[in-house]
Design a protein around this motif. Structure first.
Motif, PDB file in Angstrom:
ATOM      1  N   LEU A   1      65.527 129.293  10.563  1.00 24.37           N
ATOM      2  CA  LEU A   1      64.635 129.544  11.695  1.00 24.37           C
ATOM      3  C   LEU A   1      65.094 128.800  12.945  1.00 24.37           C
ATOM      4  CD1 LEU A   1      61.081 129.509  10.053  1.00 24.37           C
ATOM      5  CD2 LEU A   1      62.466 131.487  10.733  1.00 24.37           C
ATOM      6  N   SER A   2      65.649 127.620  12.766  1.00 28.36           N
ATOM      7  CA  SER A   2      66.183 126.865  13.902  1.00 28.36           C
ATOM      8  C   SER A   2      67.287 127.655  14.587  1.00 28.36           C
ATOM      9  CB  SER A   2      66.716 125.516  13.415  1.00 28.36           C
ATOM     10  OG  SER A   2      67.221 124.743  14.473  1.00 28.36           O
ATOM     11  N   ALA A   3      68.200 128.210  13.806  1.00 29.51           N
ATOM     12  CA  ALA A   3      69.300 128.994  14.368  1.00 29.51           C
ATOM     13  C   ALA A   3      68.792 130.244  15.067  1.00 29.51           C
ATOM     14  CB  ALA A   3      70.285 129.364  13.269  1.00 29.51           C
ATOM     15  N   LEU A   4      67.826 130.930  14.474  1.00 26.09           N
ATOM     16  CA  LEU A   4      67.288 132.155  15.069  1.00 26.09           C
ATOM     17  C   LEU A   4      66.579 131.864  16.389  1.00 26.09           C
ATOM     18  CD1 LEU A   4      65.872 133.814  11.820  1.00 26.09           C
ATOM     19  CD2 LEU A   4      67.902 134.545  13.085  1.00 26.09           C
ATOM     20  N   GLU A   5      65.775 130.807  16.402  1.00 26.23           N
ATOM     21  CA  GLU A   5      65.052 130.444  17.630  1.00 26.23           C
ATOM     22  C   GLU A   5      66.021 130.057  18.735  1.00 26.23           C
ATOM     23  OE1 GLU A   5      61.776 129.268  20.201  1.00 26.23           O
ATOM     24  OE2 GLU A   5      61.800 130.458  18.357  1.00 26.23           O
ATOM     25  N   ALA A   6      66.997 129.225  18.412  1.00 26.18           N
ATOM     26  CA  ALA A   6      67.907 128.691  19.426  1.00 26.18           C
ATOM     27  C   ALA A   6      68.852 129.746  19.979  1.00 26.18           C
ATOM     28  CB  ALA A   6      68.698 127.527  18.856  1.00 26.18           C
TER      29      ALA A   6
ATOM     30  N   ALA B   1      73.680 122.567  15.878  1.00 28.04           N
ATOM     31  CA  ALA B   1      73.821 123.373  14.660  1.00 28.04           C
ATOM     32  C   ALA B   1      74.752 122.768  13.609  1.00 28.04           C
ATOM     33  CB  ALA B   1      74.279 124.790  15.023  1.00 28.04           C
ATOM     34  N   PRO B   2      75.873 122.124  13.976  1.00 35.73           N
ATOM     35  CA  PRO B   2      76.774 121.598  12.946  1.00 35.73           C
ATOM     36  C   PRO B   2      76.251 120.377  12.192  1.00 35.73           C
ATOM     37  CG  PRO B   2      77.937 121.972  15.034  1.00 35.73           C
ATOM     38  CD  PRO B   2      76.469 122.017  15.319  1.00 35.73           C
ATOM     39  N   SER B   3      75.148 119.802  12.629  1.00 37.72           N
ATOM     40  CA  SER B   3      74.638 118.565  12.028  1.00 37.72           C
ATOM     41  C   SER B   3      74.044 118.838  10.650  1.00 37.72           C
ATOM     42  CB  SER B   3      73.578 117.932  12.937  1.00 37.72           C
ATOM     43  OG  SER B   3      74.105 117.694  14.229  1.00 37.72           O
ATOM     44  N   ARG B   4      74.544 118.131   9.653  1.00 37.52           N
ATOM     45  CA  ARG B   4      74.155 118.380   8.266  1.00 37.52           C
ATOM     46  C   ARG B   4      72.982 117.506   7.816  1.00 37.52           C
ATOM     47  NH1 ARG B   4      79.981 116.894   6.309  1.00 37.52           N
ATOM     48  NH2 ARG B   4      79.614 115.538   8.128  1.00 37.52           N
ATOM     49  N   THR B   5      72.280 118.007   6.819  1.00 38.63           N
ATOM     50  CA  THR B   5      71.215 117.215   6.217  1.00 38.63           C
ATOM     51  C   THR B   5      71.824 115.979   5.565  1.00 38.63           C
ATOM     52  OG1 THR B   5      69.254 117.355   4.795  1.00 38.63           O
ATOM     53  CG2 THR B   5      71.280 118.323   3.942  1.00 38.63           C
TER      54      THR B   5
ATOM     55  N   GLU C   1      76.546 135.056  15.979  1.00 40.20           N
ATOM     56  CA  GLU C   1      77.540 135.286  17.033  1.00 40.20           C
ATOM     57  C   GLU C   1      78.492 136.419  16.658  1.00 40.20           C
ATOM     58  OE1 GLU C   1      79.273 131.427  17.449  1.00 40.20           O
ATOM     59  OE2 GLU C   1      77.828 130.784  18.970  1.00 40.20           O
ATOM     60  N   GLN C   2      78.799 136.553  15.386  1.00 42.78           N
ATOM     61  CA  GLN C   2      79.725 137.600  14.937  1.00 42.78           C
ATOM     62  C   GLN C   2      79.150 138.994  15.145  1.00 42.78           C
ATOM     63  OE1 GLN C   2      80.716 136.662  10.868  1.00 42.78           O
ATOM     64  NE2 GLN C   2      81.898 134.848  11.434  1.00 42.78           N
ATOM     65  N   VAL C   3      77.858 139.175  14.871  1.00 45.32           N
ATOM     66  CA  VAL C   3      77.264 140.516  15.018  1.00 45.32           C
ATOM     67  C   VAL C   3      76.729 140.739  16.424  1.00 45.32           C
ATOM     68  CG1 VAL C   3      76.708 140.638  12.572  1.00 45.32           C
ATOM     69  CG2 VAL C   3      74.973 139.802  14.171  1.00 45.32           C
TER      70      VAL C   3
ATOM     71  N   ARG D   1      75.152 125.733  11.128  1.00 47.30           N
ATOM     72  CA  ARG D   1      76.363 126.272  11.748  1.00 47.30           C
ATOM     73  C   ARG D   1      76.727 127.660  11.235  1.00 47.30           C
ATOM     74  NH1 ARG D   1      81.845 122.777  11.549  1.00 47.30           N
ATOM     75  NH2 ARG D   1      81.717 123.307   9.331  1.00 47.30           N
ATOM     76  N   GLU D   2      76.657 127.868   9.923  1.00 51.62           N
ATOM     77  CA  GLU D   2      77.054 129.167   9.391  1.00 51.62           C
ATOM     78  C   GLU D   2      76.109 130.272   9.846  1.00 51.62           C
ATOM     79  OE1 GLU D   2      78.226 131.266   5.125  1.00 51.62           O
ATOM     80  OE2 GLU D   2      78.320 129.081   5.339  1.00 51.62           O
TER      81      GLU D   2
END
Length: 310
Positions: free
Chosen positions: A94-99, A213-217, A136-138, A129-130
């Motif tokens: 959801l973070s990726a979709l919102e941002a 986005a690249p920051s890991r848990t 970005e790819q689509v 990140r993924e």
């Protein structure tokens, strides 16, 4: 009434146009991976959706909107629950979709496991990140509603401060013409992490893609056995989390950022605040949001203090 007319302002929130049209993804995205807590393998398929439909999960034909109305407190993750079905660890996706501005989409989750009432989003590498790279790819396209019209994207502007608190942890937001996030963490018992702060205006998806986005848990090595005995992080590994020992420091370096743990908390915060969105609106309040020692439950407390759309 137009879609914008459905967004009623209050003394706390004013809904205003962002000057943009609602978007969706241009093509389907599909990813398969292991879940962090259950350890089970699941497949996520994200599909384009009509304007005004927002973001929602589909689990064996059961629809669960990505809304605070369906958020259920669960340890170390955000879970959405509706009509006996749930989907767990939704925050990174959801973070990726919102941002990235994916305002409307259908998120289907399937698993070969027979326990279909509770599913979990794959952890992938422990970051967003993924998901961002897949979006970005689509690419994105303007979303149209069911009668073929585009819809303006609305955003919640804060009119006065609002806060939520649990013990010495808090989230507070102040009126601002743009989204600014300041986040602090304090792991005094783990010197390699210690007290960290990160603060920035969130200007565009490019900043998020490169800096958040690249920051890991992350997890504390001395707590791993206790968490696994509690039925958590069954799918956790050095491939999907950075692990820090109180006595030995980071066990699987290098870090992607010196303050990667704090940046990951920003990632989580964005995902949890996105639950304020509905009807294709922006979930993140236009505000300066300050979080200290925050977690998923506290984030949800904060969102529940914001007036929802009728």
């Amino acid at each position: 009434m137009t879609l914008a007319g459905a967004f009623k302002s209050s003394s706390l929130i004013s809904w205003k146009s962002t000057g943009k049209l609602q978007q969706t993804i241009a093509k389907c995205i599909e990813r398969t991976g292991e879940a962090l807590h259950s350890g089970k393998v699941a497949t996520v398929k994200i599909s384009p959706e009509f304007a005004g439909e927002g973001r929602y999960f589909e689990c064996r034909s059961n629809l669960i909107p990505a809304s605070i109305d369906f958020a259920k407190e669960s340890p170390l993750s955000t879970t959405l629950h509706k009509d006996g079905h749930s989907v767990r660890t939704v925050e990174h996706l959801l973070s990726a979709l919102e941002a990235t501005g994916v305002d409307n989409c259908r998120i289907q989750i399937t698993s070969s496991d027979s326990e279909v009432h509770s599913l979990e989003v794959p952890i992938l590498d422990g970051s967003a990140r993924e998901w961002v790279e897949a979006i970005e790819q689509v690419g994105l396209r303007v979303a149209i509603d069911r009668v073929g019209k585009s819809c303006e994207k609305m955003a919640p502007f804060l009119n006065e401060p609002v806060h939520a608190r649990r013990n010495d942890s808090f989230v507070v937001a102040f009126p601002s013409p743009e989204v600014h996030i300041t986040c602090g963490i304090n792991f005094s018992q783990v010197p390699a992490i210690g007290c960290q702060w990160f603060s920035s205006n969130l200007i565009g998806s490019t900043f998020y893609a490169k800096q958040i986005a690249p920051s890991r848990t992350f997890c504390i090595y001395e707590e791993v056995e206790r968490l696994r005995n509690a039925g958590l992080i069954k799918g956790g590994s050095e491939e999907n989390a950075i692990v820090c020992s109180a006595s030995r420091g980071w066990l699987n370096p290098p870090l992607r950022f010196q303050d990667e743990p704090c940046r990951h908390k920003v990632l989580d915060l964005i995902g949890d605040l996105s639950l304020f969105a509905r009807c294709g609106s922006q979930g993140l309040p236009m505000a300066h949001i300050v979080s200290y020692k925050g977690g998923h439950a506290l984030h949800a407390d904060f969102v529940r203090r914001l007036p929802r759309i009728n």
